[in-house]
Design an enzyme around this catalytic site. Structure first.
Site, PDB file in Angstrom:
ATOM      1  N   GLY A  64     -84.275  68.839   1.035  1.00  0.00           N
ATOM      2  CA  GLY A  64     -85.399  69.686   1.405  1.00  0.00           C
ATOM      3  C   GLY A  64     -84.895  71.052   1.792  1.00  0.00           C
ATOM      4  O   GLY A  64     -83.744  71.212   2.192  1.00  0.00           O
TER       5      GLY A  64
ATOM      6  N   GLU B 266     -87.289  67.457   3.964  1.00  0.00           N
ATOM      7  CA  GLU B 266     -86.269  66.397   3.834  1.00  0.00           C
ATOM      8  C   GLU B 266     -86.951  65.031   3.771  1.00  0.00           C
ATOM      9  O   GLU B 266     -86.618  64.191   2.931  1.00  0.00           O
ATOM     10  CB  GLU B 266     -85.294  66.438   5.006  1.00  0.00           C
ATOM     11  CG  GLU B 266     -84.428  67.677   5.076  1.00  0.00           C
ATOM     12  CD  GLU B 266     -83.255  67.692   4.120  1.00  0.00           C
ATOM     13  OE1 GLU B 266     -83.078  66.748   3.321  1.00  0.00           O
ATOM     14  OE2 GLU B 266     -82.480  68.676   4.168  1.00  0.00           O
TER      15      GLU B 266
ATOM     16  N   HIS C 238     -74.085  70.945   0.876  1.00  0.00           N
ATOM     17  CA  HIS C 238     -73.354  72.127   0.411  1.00  0.00           C
ATOM     18  C   HIS C 238     -71.840  71.887   0.379  1.00  0.00           C
ATOM     19  O   HIS C 238     -71.048  72.764   0.701  1.00  0.00           O
ATOM     20  CB  HIS C 238     -73.701  73.351   1.267  1.00  0.00           C
ATOM     21  CG  HIS C 238     -75.172  73.566   1.384  1.00  0.00           C
ATOM     22  ND1 HIS C 238     -75.942  74.059   0.352  1.00  0.00           N
ATOM     23  CD2 HIS C 238     -76.033  73.308   2.404  1.00  0.00           C
ATOM     24  CE1 HIS C 238     -77.207  74.117   0.734  1.00  0.00           C
ATOM     25  NE2 HIS C 238     -77.283  73.660   1.966  1.00  0.00           N
TER      26      HIS C 238
END
Length: 152
Positions: free
Chosen positions: A8, A45, A118
């Protein structure tokens, strides 16, 4: 077994947001995403997981959910959400989505796996791209009624 990858995104938190989902089972692969004009990262999310589970056609599936959201994973794995239900979500946010989540979650055998966001995980990175793209596409935004009506 079905692999469900989710992410999200929200710009401003609250602000424009979106979710990205990848469903994979054997040779089958599907991507889902949607943007909203005003929402939060935690809502996106959670909505990513809900949307992925709701996309399954048959109940009783073995599903592994890969998420970078400690909010979602800990709420389920540590049983917090069940305590929130018992207390009527007193002082807690996102009741609408948690109730929707529990309806679909209870139809399957779901296991969560946390992945660092990430950090180069290919499916997580793709879900992030889908979520961010959806959050930027204002011509396709939906209204997050659960958020906007609660914020009034």
């Amino acid at each position: 077994m079905i692999e469900l990858y989710t992410d999200g995104a929200s710009s401003g938190n609250p602000g424009p947001g979106g979710y990205g989902v990848i469903l994979r089972s054997g040779p089958h692969y599907k991507e889902l995403s949607q943007g909203f004009r005003k929402t939060t990262n935690n809502r996106m999310e959670l909505l990513a997981v809900i949307t992925g589970l709701e996309a399954l056609r048959k109940p009783g599936q073995d599903v592994v959910v890969y998420s970078d959201s400690k909010y979602v994973i800990d709420a389920v794995e540590k049983g917090w959400v069940h305590g929130w239900v018992r207390k009527g979500f007193a002082g807690k946010k996102n009741k609408d989505l948690w109730m929707r989540f529990l309806k679909i979650y209870n139809l399957h055998r779901v296991r969560f796996v946390w992945v660092k966001g990430h950090a180069g995980h290919p499916e997580n990175e793709r879900c992030d791209q889908l979520a961010v793209q959806a959050s930027l596409n204002s011509s396709q935004w939906l209204i997050d009624g659960g958020f906007e009506s609660a914020a009034v």
